[in-house]
Design an enzyme around this catalytic site. Structure first.
Site, short mmCIF file in Angstrom:
data_model
loop_
_atom_site.label_atom_id
_atom_site.label_comp_id
_atom_site.label_asym_id
_atom_site.label_seq_id
_atom_site.Cartn_x
_atom_site.Cartn_y
_atom_site.Cartn_z
N ASP A 125 1.01 -1.19 0.07
CA ASP A 125 -0.06 -0.08 -0.09
C ASP A 125 0.86 1.24 0.13
O ASP A 125 1.88 1.04 -0.58
CB ASP A 125 -0.87 -0.01 1.15
CG ASP A 125 -2.28 0.79 0.90
OD1 ASP A 125 -2.37 1.73 0.85
OD2 ASP A 125 -3.39 -0.05 0.89
N HIS A 162 -3.24 6.34 3.67
CA HIS A 162 -4.00 5.01 3.34
C HIS A 162 -3.60 3.73 3.98
O HIS A 162 -4.35 3.00 4.59
CB HIS A 162 -4.04 4.94 1.71
CG HIS A 162 -4.96 4.28 1.06
ND1 HIS A 162 -4.72 2.89 0.69
CD2 HIS A 162 -6.15 4.40 0.54
CE1 HIS A 162 -5.86 2.23 0.19
NE2 HIS A 162 -6.79 3.01 0.10
N SER A 418 -11.09 -0.17 -1.01
CA SER A 418 -9.71 -0.39 -0.15
C SER A 418 -9.77 -0.90 1.16
O SER A 418 -9.06 -1.55 1.86
CB SER A 418 -9.00 1.05 -0.46
OG SER A 418 -8.57 1.24 -1.77
#
Length: 544
Positions: A125, A162, A418
Site C-alpha cells: 500500500d 491510506h 480499499s
C-alpha cells in the site's frame, strides 16, 4: 491524502443480509449444489474481455529488486495532525457488528489462545505508520517509492495515510474496553511495503540518474498537534516545498490508481513485491488495496505490466499465499461496469481481473446494499463493509482513531473497496490460524462457501460475488470435502415418528357413511312395503 479530524458518530446496526449457503456454485460435493449460473452471474467464458489470456510457459514474475523502478520526488507533505481539540471515537464501527467480529474473535481465541497471533499479513500500500495500537507488530517489508525522509525503516512512512488505515482494519488493537474499534485479527503481525503514493511524482529533473535506487527527500514533517484530529479545510499541508497535503478520495470512494499520472507506483513493482513475498515466505496473506483500472478493448488484450502481475499472483498462490485485492472504485477514469453484456466490461481492474488466483472484494454500505462506488465485474469474489470507515489515525505520532478525510478541501467519511479488502484479509488470517492444514486455495473456497450468498443463480453475481463474508461461519462451518481440523459430523439414523400425512382419523367418516347407508336402506324397505299394501287394497271388491 488529507489529514484527519475525528469526532464520534452514532451508527445504526443493520440487519444481516442474505443467507449462508455453504456449497452453492463452488464445485464442492453437495447434493444441494445449485445449477450453473447464467451469463450475468457465471464465470465469464474464455475469449471475452472479462477473462484474461492464460499464462504461457515463458511467463514469469519479475525478480524483486527491493527498490522502485523510477525516481520519485515529494510533491505534497505527509498527512498531519491539526492543533485542534482531541476528539475521541468510542463507538464500534458498524462493520464490526455487521460481521459479528466479537463472536468470531472469541471462537479463535478459545481454540488457539490468540486472535491471529501466529499470522503475518503483508500490506502492499502507501506504507504503514507504526501506530502505538499495533504494539510493535508492524515490520518493514520494503519501500518502492522513496527512502523515508523521517528516519523510519523502509515501508514504515505513510505520507498518504491510506496504508495505515488498511493495516488498522486488519490488526489494530487499542487494548482499551472503552474504545469500540478493533481490528479483525488484533494479534496478527503486519509486514508493510510502500508501493504507491499520491504525494510523490516522477522526478523529471535533468540531474536525476535514469535508474537509481529509491529516492529520498530531506523535507521533515511538521510536528505537534493533538491526536485523533484532522486538519481544518483552510489549513495547508505543512511546510517546505510541498503544495499541501493531497486529498485522499472524493465522495465516490478512494480513487487512487497505479500508474496514474503525477503519482508514484507501477504494476512492475507490484509484481516484484508479490514475487519477493512468495520467495521469502514472510507472510501467508497478502492484502492489496491498490488497483490499476483501464478501459476494456478486445478479447486477449493485456498490457505488459498486467501480465507481470498475473504471473506474480499465480506464483504466490502456488506457494500457499492467500492473495486479497480491492475490487476497485468508480472514477472518471474507471467507469462502472453497467453495460448489457457483463463479459464485455467497460473497465478492467488489475489485480482483481486474475480471479483464478486473486480473491477480490467489493464494498457494501450500512444497509447491506452494494456501495455505488464499488466496481462490478465477473471477477468479484466476495464483499465486505466499505463505508463510514473508522481506523487508526495515520498521522505520525498519533495515538487515536480517524473517521474522516479531506476531500476537495472538505471533510468526508472514509470509504472505498480499499477498506473492504482488509476485512477479508483479516478473516483469511483467522481462518489460517484456525485451520493451519488448509492451503491457500482452500482458504479462499471456505471464505466463498460461507459467505452470505446473493439471490442469484449459482449463489453469486457480479456485484458482491459469492456474497458478504461471514467470519463466524468461515471459522466454524463443516463443509463437504472439508480438509480442516474440525471433524466432520457423523451421520445418525433418525427414527421416523411422523403422524399421518393429513393428521385426520377416518373412523368418524366411516361411521357416518355406514349410518347414512343404513338409513337409506331402511327408507327403501319402508317405501316398498307401503307401495305393496296400497296395491293390494286397490284390487279388493267395493264394500256394500
Amino acid at each position: 491524502m488529507g489529514s484527519r479530524r475525528s469526532f464520534p458518530r452514532k451508527l445504526g446496526l443493520p440487519g444481516r443480509a442474505g443467507v449462508a449457503l455453504f456449497a452453492a456454485g463452488l464445485g464442492l460435493a453437495s447434493p444441494f449444489a445449485a445449477a450453473p449460473a447464467s451469463a450475468q452471474t457465471a464465470d465469464a467464458p474464455a475469449g471475452t474481455w472479462a477473462t484474461p489470456p492464460p499464462l504461457g510457459p515463458g511467463d514469469a514474475p519479475p525478480a524483486d529488486t527491493g527498490h522502485s523502478d523510477t525516481t520519485y520526488k515529494k510533491k505534497n507533505e505527509c498527512v498531519q495532525r491539526s492543533l485542534g481539540q482531541n476528539v475521541e471515537i468510542n463507538f464500534r464501527p458498524w462493520g464490526q457488528d455487521y460481521l459479528q467480529l466479537q463472536k468470531a474473535q472469541e471462537i479463535v481465541r478459545a481454540a488457539t489462545g490468540s486472535v491471529g497471533g501466529n499470522q503475518k499479513v503483508a500490506v502492499i500500500d502507501t506504507g504503514v505508520t507504526p501506530h502505538p495500537w499495533f504494539q510493535g507488530r508492524v515490520e518493514s517489508g520494503g519501500d518502492y517509492v522513496a527512502t523515508p525522509d523521517n528516519g523510519a525503516e523502509p515501508g514504515l512512512q505513510d505520507c498518504d495515510g491510506h496504508g495505515t488505515e488498511v493495516a488498522g482494519i486488519i490488526a489494530g488493537n487499542p487494548q482499551d474496553p472503552k474504545v469500540g474499534f478493533i481490528g479483525v485479527a488484533p494479534d496478527a503481525h503486519i509486514v508493510s511495503y510502500r508501493q504507491l503514493s499520491e504525494n510523490y511524482a516522477k522526478d523529471d529533473s535533468p540531474q536525476q540518474p535514469s535508474a537509481p535506487p529509491s529516492g529520498s527527500n530531506s523535507q521533515q514533517p511538521p510536528a505537534g498537534g493533538s491526536s485523533n484530529s484532522q486538519l481544518p479545510p483552510s489549513s495547508g499541508g505543512g511546510t517546505g516545498g510541498g503544495s499541501g497535503t493531497a486529498p485522499q478520495q472524493d465522495n465516490k470512494g478512494d480513487n487512487r490508481q497505479l500508474q496514474k499520472e503525477g503519482t508514484a507506483g507501477t504494476l512492475n513493482t507490484l509484481a516484484q513485491i508479490i514475487r519477493g513475498i512468495a520467495d521469502s515466505g514472510r507472510a501467508k496473506v497478502i492484502n492489496m488495496s491498490v488497483d490499476h483500472c483501464r478501459a476494456g478493448t478486445a478479447p486477449g488484450d493485456i498490457q505488459e505490466g498486467e501480465r507481470k502481475v498475473q504471473a506474480a499472483v499465480h506464483y504466490a498462490v502456488e506457494r500457499d499465499i492467500v492473495v486479497i485485492a480491492a475490487a476497485g472504485n468508480v472514477s472518471e477514469n474507471c467507469p462502472q461496469n453497467d453495460q448489457a453484456d457483463p463479459n464485455k466490461p467497460k473497465s478492467i481492474v488489475t489485480p482483481p481481473w486474475f480471479s483464478d488466483d486473486v480473491l477480490s472484494v467489493g464494498a457494501i454500505q450500512e444497509d447491506g446494499s452494494v456501495a455505488p462506488f464499488s466496481v462490478h465485474g465477473p471477477w468479484v469474489g466476495v464483499a465486505a463493509p466499505g463505508t463510514k470507515i473508522v481506523s487508526l489515525d495515520p498521522a505520525e505520532h498519533s495515538t487515536g482513531l480517524a473517521n474522516l478525510t479531506i476531500a476537495n478541501g472538505n471533510p468526508s467519511p472514509i470509504q472505498g473497496t480499499s477498506f473492504a479488502a482488509p476485512y477479508v484479509a483479516g478473516v483469511a488470517a483467522l481462518v489460517r490460524s484456525m485451520y493451519p492444514k488448509l492451503n491457500a486455495r482452500d482458504v479462499v473456497k471456505r471464505l466463498k462457501a460461507t459467505a452470505q450468498h446473493p439471490a442469484a443463480p449459482g449463489g453469486r453475481d457480479n456485484f458482491v460475488g459469492y456474497g458478504v463474508i461471514d467470519p463466524v461461519a468461515a471459522l466454524t462451518a463443516n463443509l463437504p470435502g472439508d480438509t480442516g481440523n474440525l471433524s466432520l459430523p457423523k451421520p445418525v439414523v433418525q427414527e421416523a415418528t411422523l403422524p399421518p400425512a393429513d393428521g385426520i382419523s377416518s373412523t368418524p367418516m366411516i361411521v357416518a357413511l355406514a349410518g347414512t347407508g343404513g338409513g337409506v336402506a331402511a327408507l327403501l324397505i319402508t317405501l316398498f312395503v307401503v307401495h305393496t299394501i296400497r296395491r293390494n287394497r286397490s284390487g279388493s271388491p267395493p264394500a256394500r
